[in-house]
Design a protein around this motif. Structure first.
Motif, PDB file in Angstrom:
ATOM      1  N   ALA A 133     -28.104  25.959  -8.035  1.00 25.39           N
ATOM      2  CA  ALA A 133     -26.851  26.515  -7.074  1.00 25.39           C
ATOM      3  C   ALA A 133     -25.756  25.695  -7.013  1.00 25.39           C
ATOM      4  CB  ALA A 133     -27.344  27.161  -5.734  1.00 25.39           C
ATOM      5  N   ASP A 134     -24.649  25.999  -6.744  1.00 27.28           N
ATOM      6  CA  ASP A 134     -23.502  25.032  -6.418  1.00 27.28           C
ATOM      7  C   ASP A 134     -23.800  24.147  -5.228  1.00 27.28           C
ATOM      8  OD1 ASP A 134     -21.171  23.666  -5.989  1.00 27.28           O
ATOM      9  OD2 ASP A 134     -19.862  25.531  -6.589  1.00 27.28           O
ATOM     10  N   PRO A 135     -23.928  22.697  -5.366  1.00 26.62           N
ATOM     11  CA  PRO A 135     -24.245  22.061  -4.437  1.00 26.62           C
ATOM     12  C   PRO A 135     -23.326  21.881  -3.376  1.00 26.62           C
ATOM     13  CG  PRO A 135     -23.811  20.508  -6.226  1.00 26.62           C
ATOM     14  CD  PRO A 135     -23.721  22.152  -6.745  1.00 26.62           C
ATOM     15  N   GLY A 136     -22.065  22.339  -3.767  1.00 27.59           N
ATOM     16  CA  GLY A 136     -20.634  22.281  -2.701  1.00 27.59           C
ATOM     17  C   GLY A 136     -20.554  23.567  -2.150  1.00 27.59           C
ATOM     18  N   ALA A 137     -21.360  24.457  -2.405  1.00 25.97           N
ATOM     19  CA  ALA A 137     -20.866  26.039  -1.776  1.00 25.97           C
ATOM     20  C   ALA A 137     -21.595  26.043  -0.492  1.00 25.97           C
ATOM     21  CB  ALA A 137     -21.324  27.141  -2.785  1.00 25.97           C
ATOM     22  N   PRO A 138     -20.668  26.725   0.264  1.00 26.90           N
ATOM     23  CA  PRO A 138     -21.410  26.832   1.611  1.00 26.90           C
ATOM     24  C   PRO A 138     -22.238  28.134   1.661  1.00 26.90           C
ATOM     25  CG  PRO A 138     -19.161  27.794   1.838  1.00 26.90           C
ATOM     26  CD  PRO A 138     -19.315  27.234   0.364  1.00 26.90           C
ATOM     27  N   SER A 139     -22.433  29.118   0.506  1.00 27.81           N
ATOM     28  CA  SER A 139     -22.850  30.255   0.584  1.00 27.81           C
ATOM     29  C   SER A 139     -24.036  30.284  -0.534  1.00 27.81           C
ATOM     30  CB  SER A 139     -22.023  31.599   0.215  1.00 27.81           C
ATOM     31  OG  SER A 139     -21.238  31.739   1.319  1.00 27.81           O
ATOM     32  N   ARG A 140     -25.172  30.100  -0.306  1.00 30.65           N
ATOM     33  CA  ARG A 140     -26.346  29.844  -0.965  1.00 30.65           C
ATOM     34  C   ARG A 140     -27.389  30.898  -0.597  1.00 30.65           C
ATOM     35  NH1 ARG A 140     -29.069  24.384  -2.817  1.00 30.65           N
ATOM     36  NH2 ARG A 140     -26.881  23.626  -2.682  1.00 30.65           N
ATOM     37  N   VAL A 141     -27.922  31.472  -1.509  1.00 32.87           N
ATOM     38  CA  VAL A 141     -29.173  32.583  -1.340  1.00 32.87           C
ATOM     39  C   VAL A 141     -30.330  32.535  -2.008  1.00 32.87           C
ATOM     40  CG1 VAL A 141     -27.419  34.189   0.012  1.00 32.87           C
ATOM     41  CG2 VAL A 141     -28.073  34.405  -2.742  1.00 32.87           C
ATOM     42  N   ASP A 142     -31.359  32.874  -1.448  1.00 31.15           N
ATOM     43  CA  ASP A 142     -32.719  33.000  -2.125  1.00 31.15           C
ATOM     44  C   ASP A 142     -32.506  34.326  -3.324  1.00 31.15           C
ATOM     45  OD1 ASP A 142     -34.950  33.421  -3.274  1.00 31.15           O
ATOM     46  OD2 ASP A 142     -36.129  33.950  -1.290  1.00 31.15           O
ATOM     47  N   ASP A 143     -32.815  33.643  -4.833  1.00 36.71           N
ATOM     48  CA  ASP A 143     -32.530  34.676  -5.772  1.00 36.71           C
ATOM     49  C   ASP A 143     -33.840  35.777  -5.928  1.00 36.71           C
ATOM     50  OD1 ASP A 143     -34.181  33.122  -7.186  1.00 36.71           O
ATOM     51  OD2 ASP A 143     -32.465  32.505  -8.618  1.00 36.71           O
ATOM     52  N   GLY A 144     -34.743  35.245  -5.427  1.00 38.11           N
ATOM     53  CA  GLY A 144     -35.959  36.309  -5.554  1.00 38.11           C
ATOM     54  C   GLY A 144     -37.040  35.794  -6.753  1.00 38.11           C
ATOM     55  N   PHE A 145     -36.406  34.593  -7.430  1.00 38.69           N
ATOM     56  CA  PHE A 145     -36.938  34.274  -8.511  1.00 38.69           C
ATOM     57  C   PHE A 145     -37.578  32.885  -8.574  1.00 38.69           C
ATOM     58  CE2 PHE A 145     -33.799  37.696 -10.361  1.00 38.69           C
ATOM     59  CZ  PHE A 145     -34.739  38.513 -10.227  1.00 38.69           C
ATOM     60  N   GLY A 146     -37.741  32.493  -7.272  1.00 38.15           N
ATOM     61  CA  GLY A 146     -37.917  31.149  -7.193  1.00 38.15           C
ATOM     62  C   GLY A 146     -36.812  30.028  -7.091  1.00 38.15           C
ATOM     63  N   GLY A 147     -35.788  30.485  -7.105  1.00 38.46           N
ATOM     64  CA  GLY A 147     -34.595  29.472  -7.158  1.00 38.46           C
ATOM     65  C   GLY A 147     -33.526  30.296  -6.075  1.00 38.46           C
ATOM     66  N   ALA A 148     -32.217  29.742  -6.322  1.00 37.52           N
ATOM     67  CA  ALA A 148     -31.275  30.010  -5.316  1.00 37.52           C
ATOM     68  C   ALA A 148     -29.904  30.165  -6.257  1.00 37.52           C
ATOM     69  CB  ALA A 148     -30.879  28.658  -4.237  1.00 37.52           C
ATOM     70  N   SER A 149     -29.109  31.203  -5.754  1.00 36.03           N
ATOM     71  CA  SER A 149     -27.784  31.344  -6.150  1.00 36.03           C
ATOM     72  C   SER A 149     -26.684  30.885  -5.358  1.00 36.03           C
ATOM     73  CB  SER A 149     -27.580  32.868  -6.815  1.00 36.03           C
ATOM     74  OG  SER A 149     -28.665  33.173  -7.877  1.00 36.03           O
TER      75      SER A 149
END
Lengths: 175, 284
Positions: A154-170
């Motif tokens: 995920a973008d390390p500078g982005a304030p909006s980060r969500v669980d993608d359901g596949f074991g990672g984040a977007s």
């Protein structure tokens, strides 16, 4: 050319603009002169024109407000820099990632069908990787960076980060 | 003098607007070429087409006609959604990679597609999963969970008054993300009710859900109860929603809890206030 297509649509993309051409405005010249006189008489009787002019707003923002706004701006500027040039329904969005050890960085997002090899980012002369993408306004988007073709982050500078359901984040981005 | 200043200021604004309006298309066509582009330059527009299909990204291995296996293969527009999804799984690279759970995907998608869930929502999630290299079993579990959320959503949207069909997929995807990140049915149905009554643009509701999802993720499952509705109903433009998420992240890092953030949000943005009001309420 694709941008022209986008610019021709409204924010909802429903292309609701009418194709109907306006009817020609035909008018008798003497009638026009009479109504013009009447309108101008009305304006003259309304008093000085300055009545209708907006006055400059002399209130200034407080120092605390300015400092807060500056801090917020600085905090957000590292993640996604919005293009200054805005056109109709699209915005040029610059995605930036600082990854000095990366050999390649790609952008994958819902707007490119999550294709891992669609948008290759370029290393700028001063280090960060970046790419500019035209995106439609009034929407939100999900995206990831792919480092060296295998590591999705995920973008390390982005304030909006969500669980993608596949074991990672977007990361998400609203325009 | 005051009048002169005012007129001059307005003239400068007008001139700047005209300059930007003229410059924008030029910039858009040339944008992104700088910065030492080593391949590709500026991407072509990435927006969906009118038919809901998406423009082919540059460098995509699939054919422009969508006939080759690969990214960008688009389900046929003929037939009912269940058959189209099934055929797409059989013919696409994504379906090939998920061969071990293909039947499970077909089975779980059936009831949702019959309930009115957009086919594109399934396709988008499958593409994302395969692109990220998620294990097939995890993909099936995640999409099964999404499908349950979507069937619930299809139920509360059954009257067909909102959202417009061309924006439905975005809403379905946003709701699945919201549930996955801790929002509950009350939060989503509150937003949907508000959007239906206010005639809001779907983009606003979708972006508000994305913001609420990020905030909930930040604070944990208990956060963001009514955040989506408050943000969507506020006077903020969509482009400022990420600033709300940034303030939430800052608040969480400062030890502020979800309850205090929610009440500050309700008392500021929820009452017609600004982002600055919210910031003051959180950090004064």
């Amino acid at each position: 050319m694709a941008l022209d297509f986008l610019e021709s649509r409204d924010a909802d993309g429903d292309g609701s603009a009418s194709d109907d051409a306006p009817a020609p405005f035909l008018r008798d010249a003497s009638a026009a002169a009479r109504s013009s006189d009447a309108i101008m008489a009305g304006i003259r009787s309304a008093g000085p024109l300055t009545t209708f002019l907006p006055r400059p707003d002399r209130r200034g923002p407080g120092l605390v407000g300015l400092a807060a706004a500056a801090a917020l701006l600085i905090a957000l500027s590292s993640l996604v820099t919005f293009g200054v040039m805005r056109s109709g329904a699209t915005v040029e969005v610059r995605f930036v990632l600082v990854a000095p050890d990366a050999r390649s960085v790609w952008l994958a997002a819902d707007f490119n069908q999550w294709s891992p090899d669609g948008y290759e980012m370029h290393r700028t002369s001063d280090g960060p990787w970046e790419i500019t993408v035209p995106l439609r306004k009034d929407k939100s988007y999900s995206y990831n960076f792919i480092i060296d073709g295998e590591r999705w982050i995920a973008d390390p500078g982005a304030p909006s980060r969500v669980d993608d359901g596949f074991g990672g984040a977007s990361s998400s981005l609203s325009l | 003098m005051a009048r002169f200043k005012s007129i001059r200021f307005r003239s400068v604004l007008l001139a700047a607007s005209i300059t930007l309006a003229v410059a924008s298309p030029v910039s858009a066509q040339g944008g992104g070429q700088g910065g030492g582009s080593s391949g590709g330059g500026r991407p072509a527009s990435s927006e969906p087409t009118e038919t809901g299909e998406r423009a082919q990204p540059p460098g995509s291995p699939s054919g422009a006609d969508g006939s080759a296996l690969g990214w960008g293969t688009v389900p046929s527009s003929a037939g009912d959604p269940e058959n189209r999804f099934s055929a797409w799984l059989d013919s696409s690279m994504e379906g090939s990679r998920l061969a071990s759970v293909r039947e499970r995907l077909r089975t779980l998608a059936g009831p949702a597609l019959r309930a009115g869930v957009p086919l594109d929502a399934f396709v988008s999630r499958v593409r994302e999963a395969v692109a990220k290299g998620a294990p097939p079993v995890l993909v099936a579990e995640a999409i099964e969970s999404d499908a349950a959320a979507w069937i619930w959503l299809a139920g509360i949207l059954a009257d067909g008054t909102w959202p417009p069909e061309n924006a439905a997929t975005d809403l379905y995807l946003a709701v699945a993300t919201a549930f996955r990140n801790g929002l509950d049915t009350g939060a989503v149905s509150g937003l949907v009710s508000w959007a239906r009554v206010s005639g809001s643009r779907t983009g606003k509701a979708v972006a508000a859900l994305a913001t609420a999802s990020a905030i909930s993720s930040e604070f944990g499952a208990s956060g963001a109860g009514d955040v989506a509705r408050i943000v969507a109903a506020s006077r903020l433009k969509i482009g400022r929603y990420d600033d709300v998420a940034a303030l939430a992240a800052r608040a969480a890092a400062s030890g502020i809890g979800a309850d205090r953030f929610d009440s500050a949000l309700a008392a500021t943005l929820g009452a017609g206030g600004s982002l600055a009001d919210l910031e003051r309420a959180l950090f004064r």
